[in-house]
Write a protein that holds these residues in place. Structure first.
Motif, PDB file in Angstrom:
ATOM      1  N   ILE A   1       0.658   4.306  -2.578  1.00 37.94           N
ATOM      2  CA  ILE A   1       0.339   5.667  -2.161  1.00 37.94           C
ATOM      3  C   ILE A   1       1.429   6.633  -2.608  1.00 37.94           C
ATOM      4  O   ILE A   1       1.146   7.740  -3.084  1.00 37.94           O
ATOM      5  N   LYS A   2       2.680   6.175  -2.447  1.00 34.15           N
ATOM      6  CA  LYS A   2       3.775   7.064  -2.871  1.00 34.15           C
ATOM      7  C   LYS A   2       3.678   7.332  -4.370  1.00 34.15           C
ATOM      8  O   LYS A   2       4.026   8.410  -4.849  1.00 34.15           O
TER       9      LYS A   2
ATOM     10  N   CYS B   1       0.840  -1.207   0.000  1.00 34.43           N
ATOM     11  CA  CYS B   1       0.000   0.000   0.000  1.00 34.43           C
ATOM     12  C   CYS B   1       0.869   1.249   0.000  1.00 34.43           C
ATOM     13  O   CYS B   1       0.580   2.227  -0.711  1.00 34.43           O
ATOM     14  N   LYS B   2       1.911   1.227   0.819  1.00 36.10           N
ATOM     15  CA  LYS B   2       2.784   2.400   0.905  1.00 36.10           C
ATOM     16  C   LYS B   2       3.332   2.751  -0.469  1.00 36.10           C
ATOM     17  O   LYS B   2       3.375   3.934  -0.856  1.00 36.10           O
TER      18      LYS B   2
ATOM     19  N   LEU C   1      -0.110  11.173  -1.911  1.00 38.23           N
ATOM     20  CA  LEU C   1      -0.860  11.040  -0.663  1.00 38.23           C
ATOM     21  C   LEU C   1      -2.232  11.699  -0.734  1.00 38.23           C
ATOM     22  O   LEU C   1      -3.223  11.194  -0.222  1.00 38.23           O
ATOM     23  N   GLU C   2      -2.289  12.840  -1.378  1.00 44.45           N
ATOM     24  CA  GLU C   2      -3.549  13.600  -1.381  1.00 44.45           C
ATOM     25  C   GLU C   2      -4.592  12.977  -2.299  1.00 44.45           C
ATOM     26  O   GLU C   2      -5.790  13.118  -2.065  1.00 44.45           O
ATOM     27  N   HIS C   3      -4.129  12.318  -3.349  1.00 40.00           N
ATOM     28  CA  HIS C   3      -5.072  11.960  -4.403  1.00 40.00           C
ATOM     29  C   HIS C   3      -5.475  10.499  -4.437  1.00 40.00           C
ATOM     30  O   HIS C   3      -6.254  10.102  -5.288  1.00 40.00           O
ATOM     31  N   VAL C   4      -4.936   9.725  -3.550  1.00 38.60           N
ATOM     32  CA  VAL C   4      -5.253   8.296  -3.617  1.00 38.60           C
ATOM     33  C   VAL C   4      -6.696   8.056  -3.187  1.00 38.60           C
ATOM     34  O   VAL C   4      -7.199   8.684  -2.247  1.00 38.60           O
ATOM     35  N   THR C   5      -7.378   7.202  -3.910  1.00 40.19           N
ATOM     36  CA  THR C   5      -8.766   6.908  -3.593  1.00 40.19           C
ATOM     37  C   THR C   5      -8.891   5.444  -3.188  1.00 40.19           C
ATOM     38  O   THR C   5      -7.978   4.646  -3.385  1.00 40.19           O
TER      39      THR C   5
END
Lengths: 95, 201
Positions: free
Chosen positions: A49-50, A45-46, A54-58
């Motif tokens: 996300i990277k 997951c990390k 961080l802001e845009h992951v759904t």
């Protein structure tokens, strides 16, 4: 609806009604944490996300990336144990 | 809702097996989804990356996996061969024997008074020098299985106070034995006749 799908629906309903579904879920979750599957998936997951930011992951992003890998990484021993329980339930309550 | 008996019995094992696999698949997917929701919430609430620190600290505190070291990188058996100086007797004692030695030396352990008493008794009869020259004096005394301790224990028994009540008891015991034996000796050997017997005949 075919005979099998009716059967399946009935079994599922019985599973839920008797609380066995919850118990199986808990058992699976515990086993997966124990064997390190959860940590593996979190690490994956990390990365996702990277990659996505961080802001845009759904949720959709995560589901699409995580689920296939998650299914594949479940250890055989865990699968076996769960199947054993399920079969026992079916034998007891479906025949 | 009752299970339809007809449909149940007509199912063969492979179908049951397929059903079991289906159920497992559902459960696994459920677990994956659960994880996704958990992670997504953690990301949006800002606590997902909390347990990560900067790269340098991560390297500093990484688990150490070398032989001879524990996970913190410390040497874990370095106190095996060290020696400490006893503050009481100023002797140099091995670290692993230090605590028991202190017990005896300061007179504070469970057996230290017993050993001190024993030493007082033997100290009166034998030369004190030979005992204090032994390096592991304390160990020999409190080790039940060592041959040296056994020898000393036996020696001490014989050195008991000759005036103790036990001694006189044995005399009493002897005189009691005289009674029945007397009669026997009369018949067998005239030499064993006591003074009294001669007269009573």
């Amino acid at each position: 609806m075919s005979k099998e799908s009716r059967m399946k629906a009935t079994v599922n309903q019985k599973l839920t009604e008797m609380g066995e579904r919850e118990r199986l879920k808990e058992l699976l979750r515990a086993k997966l944490t124990e064997c390190g599957w959860k940590d593996q998936m979190k690490a994956h997951c990390k990365e996702v996300i990277k990659e996505k930011g961080l802001e845009h992951v759904t949720v959709e992003d995560l589901v699409v990336e995580i689920t296939p890998k998650g299914r594949a990484l479940v250890p055989d021993s865990v699968k076996k144990e769960l199947l054993h329980r399920i079969r026992a339930f079916l034998a007891q309550h479906a025949t | 809702m009752k299970m339809e008996e007809v449909s149940m019995s007509s199912l063969d094992n492979s179908k049951l097996e397929a059903l079991a696999q289906d159920i497992l698949s559902d459960l696994v997917e459920d677990a994956c989804l659960g994880l996704c929701f958990e992670v997504h919430r953690a990301v949006k609430q800002g606590y997902f990356f909390l347990d990560d620190t900067d790269q340098e600290s991560m390297r500093d505190f990484e688990i150490v996996d070398q032989p001879g070291l524990d996970v913190f990188g410390q040497v874990y058996n370095q106190w095996k061969n060290k020696e400490c100086v006893c503050p009481n007797c100023s002797r140099s004692i091995a670290a692993s024997r230090f605590a028991p030695h202190l017990e005896k030396c300061l007179g504070m352990g469970r057996n230290s008074s017993r050993i001190a008493n024993r030493r007082i008794v033997t100290g009166n009869n034998t030369n004190n020098k030979s005992e204090s020259d032994q390096e592991d004096n304390d160990d020999v005394n409190d080790n039940d299985w060592s041959y040296g301790a056994e020898k000393k224990a036996k020696k001490r028994k014989s050195d008991k106070n000759p005036n103790s009540p036990r001694r006189s008891k044995s005399f009493k015991h002897k005189s009691n034995m005289m009674g029945p034996r007397r009669r026997m000796d009369n018949q067998e050997s005239p030499r064993m006749l006591m003074k009294d017997e001669a007269f009573s005949q």
